[in-house]
Write a protein that holds these residues in place. Sequence first.
Motif, PDB file in Angstrom:
ATOM      1  N   LYS A  26     -16.281  -3.622  -4.466  1.00 46.86           N
ATOM      2  CA  LYS A  26     -15.501  -2.433  -4.976  1.00 46.86           C
ATOM      3  C   LYS A  26     -13.934  -2.474  -4.574  1.00 46.86           C
ATOM      4  O   LYS A  26     -13.919  -2.841  -3.318  1.00 46.86           O
ATOM      5  N   GLN A  27     -13.157  -1.844  -5.340  1.00 47.57           N
ATOM      6  CA  GLN A  27     -11.838  -1.745  -4.988  1.00 47.57           C
ATOM      7  C   GLN A  27     -11.245  -0.334  -5.574  1.00 47.57           C
ATOM      8  O   GLN A  27     -11.881   0.115  -6.573  1.00 47.57           O
ATOM      9  N   LEU A  28     -10.682   0.277  -4.709  1.00 45.50           N
ATOM     10  CA  LEU A  28      -9.917   1.562  -5.401  1.00 45.50           C
ATOM     11  C   LEU A  28      -8.363   1.498  -5.024  1.00 45.50           C
ATOM     12  O   LEU A  28      -8.017   1.108  -4.155  1.00 45.50           O
ATOM     13  N   ILE A  66       9.770  -1.420 -10.550  1.00 44.48           N
ATOM     14  CA  ILE A  66       9.738  -1.392  -8.987  1.00 44.48           C
ATOM     15  C   ILE A  66       7.926  -0.692  -8.926  1.00 44.48           C
ATOM     16  O   ILE A  66       7.813   0.243  -9.507  1.00 44.48           O
ATOM     17  N   LYS A  67       7.144  -1.383  -8.204  1.00 44.09           N
ATOM     18  CA  LYS A  67       5.755  -0.982  -8.074  1.00 44.09           C
ATOM     19  C   LYS A  67       5.337  -0.786  -6.621  1.00 44.09           C
ATOM     20  O   LYS A  67       5.343  -1.810  -5.880  1.00 44.09           O
ATOM     21  N   ALA A  68       4.760   0.400  -6.105  1.00 46.14           N
ATOM     22  CA  ALA A  68       4.355   0.586  -5.038  1.00 46.14           C
ATOM     23  C   ALA A  68       2.720   0.886  -5.063  1.00 46.14           C
ATOM     24  O   ALA A  68       2.222   1.715  -5.850  1.00 46.14           O
ATOM     25  N   GLU A  69       1.923  -0.003  -4.402  1.00 48.83           N
ATOM     26  CA  GLU A  69       0.538   0.127  -4.556  1.00 48.83           C
ATOM     27  C   GLU A  69      -0.461   0.142  -3.222  1.00 48.83           C
ATOM     28  O   GLU A  69       0.036  -0.695  -2.450  1.00 48.83           O
ATOM     29  N   GLY A  70      -1.398   0.799  -3.415  1.00 45.41           N
ATOM     30  CA  GLY A  70      -2.199   0.686  -2.127  1.00 45.41           C
ATOM     31  C   GLY A  70      -3.693   0.382  -2.751  1.00 45.41           C
ATOM     32  O   GLY A  70      -4.126   1.031  -3.519  1.00 45.41           O
ATOM     33  N   VAL A  71      -4.517  -0.348  -1.868  1.00 43.44           N
ATOM     34  CA  VAL A  71      -5.679  -1.010  -2.486  1.00 43.44           C
ATOM     35  C   VAL A  71      -6.516  -0.831  -1.410  1.00 43.44           C
ATOM     36  O   VAL A  71      -6.602  -1.477  -0.137  1.00 43.44           O
ATOM     37  N   PHE A  85     -10.548   2.656 -10.120  1.00 49.19           N
ATOM     38  CA  PHE A  85     -11.799   2.060  -9.419  1.00 49.19           C
ATOM     39  C   PHE A  85     -12.409   1.024 -10.243  1.00 49.19           C
ATOM     40  O   PHE A  85     -12.405   0.893 -11.435  1.00 49.19           O
ATOM     41  N   ARG A  86     -12.569   0.042  -9.461  1.00 47.14           N
ATOM     42  CA  ARG A  86     -13.159  -1.088 -10.057  1.00 47.14           C
ATOM     43  C   ARG A  86     -14.206  -1.895  -9.190  1.00 47.14           C
ATOM     44  O   ARG A  86     -14.223  -1.837  -8.045  1.00 47.14           O
ATOM     45  N   LYS A  87     -15.021  -2.793  -9.951  1.00 45.27           N
ATOM     46  CA  LYS A  87     -16.203  -3.729  -9.250  1.00 45.27           C
ATOM     47  C   LYS A  87     -16.259  -4.663  -9.865  1.00 45.27           C
ATOM     48  O   LYS A  87     -16.294  -4.759 -11.106  1.00 45.27           O
ATOM     49  N   MET A 105     -16.337  -4.042 -14.249  1.00 45.29           N
ATOM     50  CA  MET A 105     -15.757  -2.760 -14.615  1.00 45.29           C
ATOM     51  C   MET A 105     -14.690  -2.010 -13.943  1.00 45.29           C
ATOM     52  O   MET A 105     -14.583  -2.478 -12.750  1.00 45.29           O
ATOM     53  N   ASN A 106     -13.755  -1.478 -14.871  1.00 41.85           N
ATOM     54  CA  ASN A 106     -12.601  -0.951 -14.271  1.00 41.85           C
ATOM     55  C   ASN A 106     -12.568   0.443 -15.165  1.00 41.85           C
ATOM     56  O   ASN A 106     -12.895   0.641 -16.228  1.00 41.85           O
ATOM     57  N   ALA A 107     -12.216   1.543 -14.129  1.00 40.98           N
ATOM     58  CA  ALA A 107     -11.970   2.869 -14.745  1.00 40.98           C
ATOM     59  C   ALA A 107     -10.651   3.440 -14.080  1.00 40.98           C
ATOM     60  O   ALA A 107     -10.543   3.423 -12.902  1.00 40.98           O
ATOM     61  N   ASN A 108      -9.771   3.672 -14.974  1.00 39.23           N
ATOM     62  CA  ASN A 108      -8.339   4.326 -14.386  1.00 39.23           C
ATOM     63  C   ASN A 108      -8.027   5.565 -15.083  1.00 39.23           C
ATOM     64  O   ASN A 108      -8.433   5.759 -16.297  1.00 39.23           O
TER      65      ASN A 108
END
Length: 361
Positions: free
Chosen positions: A351-353, A38-43, A329-331, A311-314
Amino acid sequence: MKKHTLALAIASSVLASAAGAGQVAEMNGVKYSVGGYIKAEGVFNRPDADAANGVTNTFDATARQSRLNFKTEREVDGHKISTFIEGDFYGGYFNSATYNWRLRHAYMQIDKVTLGQTWNGAFFATAPMDAAQINFWGPGLGTISGNGGTVRSNLVMHYTSGPIRISLQDPVNTGAGFPDMVAAYTQRFEGGSGFTVAAVGRDVAQGDGSNNDRENSVFGGGASFAGKLGLGDVTLYGSAYTGKGLGVFSGFGVNGAYGGPKNSDAQDGELVQQTGYTAAVAYKFDTKTTATIRMAHIGVDDTADSELNAMNANVIYNYTKGLDLGIEFRKQDVDTLNNTSTLPNLRPKGKQLEVMAIYKF
């Protein structure tokens, strides 16, 4: 908890892999297992001002990536036979109001042969050596498996013998005269290090807007390398590929086209070369927390000199057994999955978070 062999093969891609299946019953020599997550995500989406379709800042949240799988195992006359079926809730395509069941995997494995719908050979040549990413729509960018639309073939046959994997798969070009082909060699070492080298070949339509041109097609292909180096708490990742006819696998092609249903590998009737690479580093702070940063680049030798940089940083934190919490964080500087009104903000220029919680069972 018993992991499935294919899931183990792509464990390094973390959230992109199939979850392990836990045995629930055994009848007449057949072991039955179920699993998933089960995955819950917010972007938080923050597209650039010139992103496709004039999309603006949004916050999107969903649990539809959650998935279930069912597995069987048995031995018959000395042969190991297993089956695996998995689905998620993207069956309504990307319409946020529809959550139908979608088939992801449906295959049988008999000794060294795997047959059915599952990961293609390009995916297996790169994903096990790639850094962890949270983005459901982003893993693989910069490699030959960056296009989620072709990463699971409708039908694929893998033959695996030791470090060698030979894959024949349903061709992306519907007018192709033979299957898409991947041959790969993988070597693993102690400490989590390893590498995979692969060769890809496919029948590519030369027309600039169609993948079903039977009369005007040509053989295209390329080579790929992906590896990782474990240095205690630090792991280094790197990959590179080059070739012609690979845009439908990489997810990026001529004039920045997304490598989906249309041919992104030809210009003026000629196949175009492209080259991509990735570099990443992961640091394990302790037994529960790991941080990763990953860079990707694709360059296309078309008239426009198209290129993509991402780029991705997590940070992923294992709260308790089976439960991970993460933020990423990604762009990227080119729209990929943001080119029609049905695909807004999935992989936009900008960009996205993302914040997420995932429980694997």
